[in-house]
Design a protein around this motif. Structure first.
Motif, PDB file in Angstrom:
ATOM      1  N   ALA A 294    -121.925  45.720  75.029  1.00  0.00           N
ATOM      2  CA  ALA A 294    -120.812  45.549  74.043  1.00  0.00           C
ATOM      3  C   ALA A 294    -120.280  44.291  73.953  1.00  0.00           C
ATOM      4  CB  ALA A 294    -119.811  46.669  74.289  1.00  0.00           C
ATOM      5  N   ARG A 295    -120.016  43.666  75.235  1.00  0.00           N
ATOM      6  CA  ARG A 295    -119.589  42.439  75.226  1.00  0.00           C
ATOM      7  C   ARG A 295    -120.415  41.075  74.852  1.00  0.00           C
ATOM      8  NH1 ARG A 295    -118.184  43.780  80.803  1.00  0.00           N
ATOM      9  NH2 ARG A 295    -120.068  42.490  81.305  1.00  0.00           N
ATOM     10  N   LYS A 296    -121.681  41.491  74.939  1.00  0.00           N
ATOM     11  CA  LYS A 296    -122.628  40.343  74.277  1.00  0.00           C
ATOM     12  C   LYS A 296    -122.661  40.695  72.709  1.00  0.00           C
ATOM     13  CE  LYS A 296    -125.370  38.436  77.860  1.00  0.00           C
ATOM     14  NZ  LYS A 296    -125.356  36.958  77.998  1.00  0.00           N
ATOM     15  N   LEU A 297    -122.225  41.810  72.376  1.00  0.00           N
ATOM     16  CA  LEU A 297    -122.348  41.918  70.616  1.00  0.00           C
ATOM     17  C   LEU A 297    -121.155  41.840  70.355  1.00  0.00           C
ATOM     18  CD1 LEU A 297    -124.644  45.176  71.011  1.00  0.00           C
ATOM     19  CD2 LEU A 297    -125.433  42.757  69.996  1.00  0.00           C
ATOM     20  N   GLY A 298    -120.056  41.539  71.179  1.00  0.00           N
ATOM     21  CA  GLY A 298    -118.654  41.435  70.481  1.00  0.00           C
ATOM     22  C   GLY A 298    -118.216  42.567  70.038  1.00  0.00           C
ATOM     23  N   VAL A 299    -118.396  43.831  70.613  1.00  0.00           N
ATOM     24  CA  VAL A 299    -117.908  45.293  69.896  1.00  0.00           C
ATOM     25  C   VAL A 299    -117.561  45.777  71.542  1.00  0.00           C
ATOM     26  CG1 VAL A 299    -119.189  45.179  68.146  1.00  0.00           C
ATOM     27  CG2 VAL A 299    -120.004  46.196  69.888  1.00  0.00           C
ATOM     28  N   THR A 300    -116.734  47.128  71.151  1.00  0.00           N
ATOM     29  CA  THR A 300    -116.612  47.927  72.305  1.00  0.00           C
ATOM     30  C   THR A 300    -117.492  48.648  72.472  1.00  0.00           C
ATOM     31  OG1 THR A 300    -115.362  49.483  70.783  1.00  0.00           O
ATOM     32  CG2 THR A 300    -114.009  47.723  71.813  1.00  0.00           C
ATOM     33  N   ALA A 301    -117.564  49.010  73.662  1.00  0.00           N
ATOM     34  CA  ALA A 301    -118.604  50.251  74.000  1.00  0.00           C
ATOM     35  C   ALA A 301    -118.546  51.382  73.044  1.00  0.00           C
ATOM     36  CB  ALA A 301    -118.676  50.709  75.532  1.00  0.00           C
TER      37      ALA A 301
ATOM     38  N   ARG B 135    -130.852  46.261  70.222  1.00  0.00           N
ATOM     39  CA  ARG B 135    -132.175  46.614  70.748  1.00  0.00           C
ATOM     40  C   ARG B 135    -132.981  45.281  71.385  1.00  0.00           C
ATOM     41  NH1 ARG B 135    -134.824  51.391  69.127  1.00  0.00           N
ATOM     42  NH2 ARG B 135    -133.928  52.885  67.458  1.00  0.00           N
ATOM     43  N   GLU B 136    -132.662  44.296  70.634  1.00  0.00           N
ATOM     44  CA  GLU B 136    -133.210  43.065  71.190  1.00  0.00           C
ATOM     45  C   GLU B 136    -132.659  42.781  72.604  1.00  0.00           C
ATOM     46  OE1 GLU B 136    -131.778  40.272  68.287  1.00  0.00           O
ATOM     47  OE2 GLU B 136    -133.629  40.808  66.844  1.00  0.00           O
ATOM     48  N   LEU B 137    -131.457  43.085  72.784  1.00  0.00           N
ATOM     49  CA  LEU B 137    -130.738  42.755  74.165  1.00  0.00           C
ATOM     50  C   LEU B 137    -131.382  43.945  75.038  1.00  0.00           C
ATOM     51  CD1 LEU B 137    -127.112  42.388  73.309  1.00  0.00           C
ATOM     52  CD2 LEU B 137    -128.566  40.549  74.389  1.00  0.00           C
ATOM     53  N   VAL B 138    -131.677  44.964  74.831  1.00  0.00           N
ATOM     54  CA  VAL B 138    -132.095  46.001  75.687  1.00  0.00           C
ATOM     55  C   VAL B 138    -133.551  45.432  75.928  1.00  0.00           C
ATOM     56  CG1 VAL B 138    -133.062  48.384  75.551  1.00  0.00           C
ATOM     57  CG2 VAL B 138    -130.939  47.866  74.461  1.00  0.00           C
TER      58      VAL B 138
ATOM     59  N   ASP C 180    -123.456  48.159  60.659  1.00  0.00           N
ATOM     60  CA  ASP C 180    -123.905  48.835  61.664  1.00  0.00           C
ATOM     61  C   ASP C 180    -125.500  48.767  62.305  1.00  0.00           C
ATOM     62  OD1 ASP C 180    -121.297  49.795  61.878  1.00  0.00           O
ATOM     63  OD2 ASP C 180    -121.990  51.797  61.043  1.00  0.00           O
ATOM     64  N   ALA C 181    -126.276  48.543  61.233  1.00  0.00           N
ATOM     65  CA  ALA C 181    -127.580  48.183  61.201  1.00  0.00           C
ATOM     66  C   ALA C 181    -127.824  47.030  61.912  1.00  0.00           C
ATOM     67  CB  ALA C 181    -128.358  48.139  59.928  1.00  0.00           C
ATOM     68  N   ASP C 182    -127.187  45.872  61.660  1.00  0.00           N
ATOM     69  CA  ASP C 182    -127.242  44.573  62.350  1.00  0.00           C
ATOM     70  C   ASP C 182    -126.719  44.786  63.740  1.00  0.00           C
ATOM     71  OD1 ASP C 182    -127.499  41.689  62.129  1.00  0.00           O
ATOM     72  OD2 ASP C 182    -125.636  41.759  62.966  1.00  0.00           O
ATOM     73  N   THR C 183    -125.721  45.416  64.051  1.00  0.00           N
ATOM     74  CA  THR C 183    -125.324  45.554  65.377  1.00  0.00           C
ATOM     75  C   THR C 183    -126.566  46.213  66.243  1.00  0.00           C
ATOM     76  OG1 THR C 183    -122.988  45.663  64.838  1.00  0.00           O
ATOM     77  CG2 THR C 183    -123.732  46.591  67.085  1.00  0.00           C
ATOM     78  N   VAL C 184    -127.071  47.447  65.683  1.00  0.00           N
ATOM     79  CA  VAL C 184    -128.170  48.074  66.471  1.00  0.00           C
ATOM     80  C   VAL C 184    -129.312  47.156  66.605  1.00  0.00           C
ATOM     81  CG1 VAL C 184    -129.658  50.089  66.108  1.00  0.00           C
ATOM     82  CG2 VAL C 184    -127.292  50.459  65.681  1.00  0.00           C
TER      83      VAL C 184
ATOM     84  N   PRO D 100    -128.112  47.087  83.150  1.00  0.00           N
ATOM     85  CA  PRO D 100    -126.688  46.882  83.203  1.00  0.00           C
ATOM     86  C   PRO D 100    -125.863  47.883  82.690  1.00  0.00           C
ATOM     87  CG  PRO D 100    -127.795  45.584  81.456  1.00  0.00           C
ATOM     88  CD  PRO D 100    -128.831  46.262  82.218  1.00  0.00           C
ATOM     89  N   PRO D 101    -124.615  47.907  82.634  1.00  0.00           N
ATOM     90  CA  PRO D 101    -123.594  48.864  82.009  1.00  0.00           C
ATOM     91  C   PRO D 101    -123.602  48.703  80.656  1.00  0.00           C
ATOM     92  CG  PRO D 101    -122.366  47.416  83.098  1.00  0.00           C
ATOM     93  CD  PRO D 101    -123.645  47.004  83.611  1.00  0.00           C
ATOM     94  N   LEU D 102    -123.153  49.845  79.777  1.00  0.00           N
ATOM     95  CA  LEU D 102    -123.002  49.581  78.384  1.00  0.00           C
ATOM     96  C   LEU D 102    -122.059  48.502  78.099  1.00  0.00           C
ATOM     97  CD1 LEU D 102    -123.110  53.140  77.034  1.00  0.00           C
ATOM     98  CD2 LEU D 102    -124.840  51.555  76.766  1.00  0.00           C
ATOM     99  N   ASP D 103    -120.940  48.573  78.809  1.00  0.00           N
ATOM    100  CA  ASP D 103    -120.115  47.276  78.416  1.00  0.00           C
ATOM    101  C   ASP D 103    -120.791  45.904  78.451  1.00  0.00           C
ATOM    102  OD1 ASP D 103    -117.889  48.849  78.321  1.00  0.00           O
ATOM    103  OD2 ASP D 103    -117.181  48.653  80.614  1.00  0.00           O
ATOM    104  N   PHE D 104    -121.767  45.657  79.316  1.00  0.00           N
ATOM    105  CA  PHE D 104    -122.523  44.580  79.203  1.00  0.00           C
ATOM    106  C   PHE D 104    -122.932  44.216  77.638  1.00  0.00           C
ATOM    107  CE2 PHE D 104    -126.738  42.525  79.228  1.00  0.00           C
ATOM    108  CZ  PHE D 104    -126.565  41.533  79.921  1.00  0.00           C
TER     109      PHE D 104
END
Length: 295
Positions: free
Chosen positions: A206-213, A189-192, A181-185, A200-204
Motif C-alpha cells: 500500500a505504501r509503495k502504491l501511495g494508497v491505504t491497505a 501485481r507488478e510489485l507482488v 482502480d485497474a491501474d492500481t491493481v 511483506p505485509p499488505l501495508d508494504f
C-alpha cells in the motif's frame, strides 16, 4: 511430469530456438483432433490469433472461452491446454523472449505486454485492428527466404507489440470510473511479482502504491473480484504448483524457496487453499512416478 516443448509434441526444436516460429493453427491442432493437452514452453512465449472457429484455452487452471477474432498471449512457463472447435483457423507464434526483447529494442512498456497471460475478445479488439492480416504477413515473411526477412519479421513483431500495448491501455481506461482502480491493481501485481517470496505485509504494498491497505483491497475486489491477500496467495500457489510439477525439489525445499522457514506452515497454507497437501497434489497429478515429497 507435465511435458515441456518448443513446439507441441516436439521435444527437440526443428527451427532456431532463439528465433521465432509461426504456423497456422490447423497444421498442428488438426492432426491432434483439435486438442492440445496440458504442457508448457519453458523458454518461449506463445501468441495466438483465432480467425475462425474458437474453443477453450485453459491457462494455469482457468478456462478461457475464445471466439474469432481473439488474441491470446501465453508467456513462457505458463501451464496451458487448448480444446479447439473442429476446423478452427488462425495462427500461433512461438518466440524466444530474448529475440522478442531485441526486436522491441528492449522497450519495457512493449515487453511488459507479454509477461502475463492475457486474452482479448472480439468486443475488445473491434473492427479497426486487422490482427489476422498482421499474423498472415508475418507468416509470409517467415516462410519466404527473401532479403531483409529477419528485419521484416522484427517489424511485424513491433506492430504486434504496439497493438497489444494499446489494447491493454484501452482495457485499463474502460470504464473511466474504474481506470484508477485497474491501474492500481496492475502496479500491485507488478510489485507482488518482485516481492511475493519475501512475504511483506499488505501495508508494504500500500505504501509503495501511495494508497491505504483498505483502498488497495477495495481496488483489487472491484477489478478482479478477489482481495489483495488472495492475489498474493494465488501467486504463491501458482509458483508452488509449478515447482511441484516441474522440478525434483522436495516439498520442504519448495516451501523454503517461497519464503516459508517452517515446512509445516507451508504445508498448511497449501492444503488450506488447494484442498490437498503438496505431496498429495504432486502424486495425483504425476501418477506412477516416485518422487521425494519431504525434506
Amino acid at each position: 511430469m507435465i511435458p515441456h516443448y518448443f513446439l507441441y509434441e516436439e521435444a527437440a526444436p526443428k527451427v532456431e530456438p532463439s528465433f521465432l516460429h509461426i504456423e497456422p493453427i490447423p497444421v498442428r491442432s488438426g492432426r491432434h483432433d483439435w486438442t492440445i493437452r496440458t504442457h508448457t514452453h519453458p523458454d518461449h512465449h506463445q501468441i495466438l490469433v483465432i480467425s475462425k472457429g474458437g474453443g477453450a484455452i485453459e491457462v494455469e487452471g482457468v478456462s478461457w472461452e475464445v471466439s474469432p477474432p481473439s488474441l491470446v498471449i501465453v508467456p513462457a512457463l505458463t501451464i496451458h491446454a487448448i480444446r479447439f472447435k473442429p476446423d478452427t483457423d488462425g495462427y500461433v507464434i512461438t518466440v524466444a523472449p530474448p529475440f522478442l526483447q531485441s526486436a522491441l529494442d528492449n522497450d519495457a512498456d512493449l515487453v511488459e505486454g507479454f509477461r502475463i497471460p492475457v486474452r482479448f475478445l472480439p468486443q475488445q479488439i473491434g473492427d479497426d485492428i486487422d490482427l489476422v492480416g498482421l499474423f498472415a504477413s508475418l507468416e509470409h515473411e517467415f516462410v519466404w527466404s527473401a532479403p531483409g526477412r529477419r528485419t521484416a519479421i522484427k517489424a511485424y513483431l513491433q506492430l504486434l507489440a504496439v497493438t497489444v500495448r494499446r489494447l491493454l491501455e484501452q482495457e485499463r481506461a474502460r470504464p473511466v470510473s474504474t481506470a484508477r482502480d485497474a491501474d492500481t491493481v496492475m502496479r500491485f501485481r507488478e510489485l507482488v511479482e518482485r516481492h511475493y517470496r519475501n512475504h511483506p505485509p499488505l501495508d508494504f504494498y500500500a505504501r509503495k502504491l501511495g494508497v491505504t491497505a483498505a483502498r488497495l483491497n477495495a481496488c483489487c475486489r472491484a477489478t478482479t473480484g478477489k482481495s489483495s491477500l488472495a492475489l498474493i496467495n494465488d501467486r504463491l500457489l501458482t509458483e508452488a504448483k509449478r515447482n511441484l510439477l516441474y522440478s525434483d525439489m522436495t516439498v520442504n525445499e519448495i516451501g523454503a524457496a517461497l519464503g516459508y522457514a517452517d515446512p509445516a506452515y507451508f504445508n498448511r497454507f497449501f492444503s488450506r487453499n488447494v484442498g490437498l497437501s503438496p505431496g498429495r497434489f504432486r502424486e495425483r497429478l504425476l501418477p506412477g512416478q516416485t518422487r521425494a515429497v519431504a525434506g
